[in-house]
Design an enzyme around this catalytic site. Structure first.
Site, PDB file in Angstrom:
ATOM      1  N   SER A  22       6.540  -0.490  -1.493  1.00  0.00           N
ATOM      2  CA  SER A  22       5.234  -0.826  -1.483  1.00  0.00           C
ATOM      3  C   SER A  22       4.347  -0.629  -2.956  1.00  0.00           C
ATOM      4  CB  SER A  22       4.692   0.194  -0.542  1.00  0.00           C
ATOM      5  OG  SER A  22       5.118   1.765  -0.756  1.00  0.00           O
ATOM      6  N   LYS A  27      -0.447   5.033  -7.811  1.00  0.00           N
ATOM      7  CA  LYS A  27      -0.549   4.229  -6.674  1.00  0.00           C
ATOM      8  C   LYS A  27      -1.644   5.003  -5.713  1.00  0.00           C
ATOM      9  CE  LYS A  27       2.710   3.172  -3.086  1.00  0.00           C
ATOM     10  NZ  LYS A  27       4.139   3.268  -2.570  1.00  0.00           N
ATOM     11  N   SER A  71      10.402   2.219  -1.860  1.00  0.00           N
ATOM     12  CA  SER A  71       9.199   1.536  -2.567  1.00  0.00           C
ATOM     13  C   SER A  71       9.065   2.027  -3.874  1.00  0.00           C
ATOM     14  CB  SER A  71       8.042   2.142  -1.883  1.00  0.00           C
ATOM     15  OG  SER A  71       7.715   1.747  -0.485  1.00  0.00           O
TER      16      SER A  71
END
Length: 595
Positions: A144, A70, A168
């Protein structure tokens, strides 16, 4: 099927595939999938393949496994953007988590898209586009950690790092029909992570199976002086499904599905599945958990998000996504009094949660109450995002660990998932029961409709009253001193490797002996060893006969477990030969015999 981490490792070790072929396959799949919104930056393919070629130790726990990261987690040589071009910077070193993955043999492929500054559960708040949900393309991918979840679900990589502050690492797992492991706070170092809420952030894992996720967790777990929030929580091994399992479910009428009958039916079916597996379901009061969840965005923790971007808000407010800006700006107006009042209330709610878990192994909740399309979320961004966090927002505030599992594929083609939650430190326990549930669903893994692999056998463990000892030298099976173990009725449990935190030396003794010295985490080599089980009396006799400069200490294994085993006094390595490159005493002695 070489899609899971376990299958890829088996293929690499058997010579059926090479790390180079597996890495090249990931890049080809990324090109074929052709969704530019999944990755914010891709590593140069030739560079990744060159790193794969340099791997020489097939015993590494992630030998040649491609991994996506990420883009709020630092990877040296790739920009960290947090999905905000104006914030972008070039890190000079890997985050601690990434460094540990690489030391374990993983190959980083690229940096994945996210809701900007990890603020959102939807995956649509990024200037780099909206990754398409590969399970049902009209649905939001979840956030997210949108790109990481999609990359695993679509089969581009078998493993990806996300982050989790308010869900997330769990909501995207459900929406992409994959596993999302949210570890205990502090179990994985957050050094090198762009914070969302520093006191609540954790790095999470996306994978196709629970076993893959726990393998990655074992590699990354461990305290880190660079992260003041890290905690030393030894990770237990996977265990057999318990005979008496007590799981909490909310009291009748307390669950919220926002009118989604398909999700409600899927949750009820998941509860029946748990009962069929032998679990006893016990009702508990969910209301205090809901109250805790409201503190996250209505309380002072919004100020932590504001702290991260306040300079950018002041200098270039238009560089920030308008929804992120709207959520974050109220953090500037909170007072110290507001903060302390919320902390006092949170402490009371934590005590309530502790009592709830006092008689339960875990609780079972929907991962999210419903699903939404991208169009719906774009039309109503804050309210629908908030709904997706119904069962996730309270988790880190209450210091819980979580495991999001696929549970069903609804008649409308949308995935549904459940999450197991337990107090911090029970990560392995959740994995031990979650892996059995996931296998029992019979669901295909990810978006490619591939069958689940059969569950691997639970590692052999020492029995009640036995002590496990790790041996690295002449006590190994078939070597000169192994008879000392067998004479004490010791049992061989398994061959395994240490975490990459050690150096191995050939000591200047007659006969030659190895000395294993622990150094900085991730800065050493993974050393092959064997685990043996023996009675306490036999252990005492064995240890009493160990000559200096050897002694017994605690050894950290590659999968996060710890065992008592042979270490050497640091003073004894003066003049000793560093043989760490051999990966173990047996290989060194074999080479020595040829000379």
């Amino acid at each position: 099927m070489t899609e899971t981490v376990a299958a890829i490792l088996a293929a690499h070790r058997a010579g059926a595939m090479t790390p180079v072929q597996t890495v090249a396959r990931s890049y080809q799949r990324i090109r074929d999938h052709n969704d530019p919104a999944i990755f914010i930056s891709l590593r140069d393919e030739a560079d990744a393949i060159a790193e794969a070629k340099r791997l020489t130790d097939p015993t590494l726990p992630l030998y040649g496994v491609p991994v996506a990261v990420k883009d709020n987690i630092d990877v040296a040589g790739l920009p960290t953007t947090a999905a905000c071009p104006a914030f972008s910077y070039m890190p000079t070193q890997d985050s601690t988590a990434v460094a540990k993955l690489r030391a374990a043999g993983a190959i980083v492929i690229g940096k994945t898209n996210l809701d900007q500054f990890a603020t959102g559960l939807v995956g649509v708040r990024s200037p780099y586009g909206i990754p398409k949900n590969p399970v049902r393309d009209d649905l939001v991918p979840g956030g997210s950690s949108s790109g990481s979840a999609v990359a695993v679900s679509a089969g581009l990589v078998p493993l990806a790092l996300g982050t989790d502050t308010a869900g997330s690492g769990r909501v995207p797992a459900m929406l992409n029909n994959i596993v999302g492991l949210k570890p205990s706070l502090g179990l994985i170092s957050t050094a090198g992570l762009v914070p969302a809420c520093r006191t609540l952030d954790c790095i999470s894992v996306f994978s196709l199976t629970v076993d893959d996720a726990i393998t990655a967790l074992g590699v990354m777990a461990g305290p880190d002086n660079a992260d003041p929030f890290s905690r030393d929580r030894p990770l237990a091994p996977i265990a057999a499904f318990p005979a008496k399992l007590k799981l909490g479910i909310p009291k009748n009428g307390q669950l919220i599905f926002f009118g989604d009958r398909e999700s409600e039916k899927a949750y009820d079916e998941a509860c029946r599945r748990w009962q069929a597996l032998g679990a006893t379901l016990v009702e508990f009061d969910l209301e205090p958990f809901y109250e805790t969840a409201r503190l996250l965005y209505e309380g002072p923790w919004v100020a932590e998000r504001y702290l991260v971007i306040r300079d950018l808000l002041a200098s270039s407010p238009d560089a920030i996504h308008p929804v992120t800006r709207e959520i974050t700006i109220p953090g500037s107006r909170l007072s110290a009094a507001d903060t302390f009042a919320a902390l006092y209330r949170l402490q009371a709610l934590r005590r309530v949660a502790e009592r709830t878990f006092g008689d339960l192994d875990a609780i079972v909740l929907p991962t999210a109450p419903t699903v939404y399309s991208a169009a719906q979320v774009l039309a109503n961004p804050i309210e629908l995002n908030s709904r997706l966090g119904t069962y996730t927002n309270f988790v880190n505030l209450l210091d819980l660990c979580g495991l999001a599992l696929p549970a069903a594929m609804r008649p409308d083609g949308a995935p549904f998932g459940i999450t197991l939650l337990a107090p911090a430190g029970r990560d392995a326990e959740l994995a031990s029961i979650g892996r059995v549930f996931h296998a029992d669903t019979g669901l295909a893994i990810g978006a490619k409709a591939l069958p689940q692999p059969p569950l691997a056998a639970v590692p052999t463990q020492a029995g009640a009253g036995e002590i496990t000892i790790a041996v690295v030298g002449a006590h190994l099976s078939g070597m000169a001193l192994n008879g000392e173990l067998t004479a004490l009725n010791a049992r061989l449990l398994e061959a395994t490797v240490t975490a990459p935190d050690y150096k191995l030396y050939a000591l200047d003794t007659t006969p030659p002996k190895p000395g294993m010295l622990r150094i900085e985490a991730g800065a050493g080599a993974s050393i092959k060893l064997e685990l043996w089980a023996m009675s306490p009396a036999a252990f005492g006799s064995f240890v009493a006969a160990i000559p200096p400069p050897l002694s017994i200490g605690t050894i950290r294994l590659a999968d996060g477990r710890e065992a008592k085993g042979f270490i050497v006094e640091p003073a004894a390595i003066n003049g000793a030969k560093d043989i760490s490159a051999y990966g173990g005493w047996r290989a060194f002695m074999a080479e020595r015999a040829k000379a």
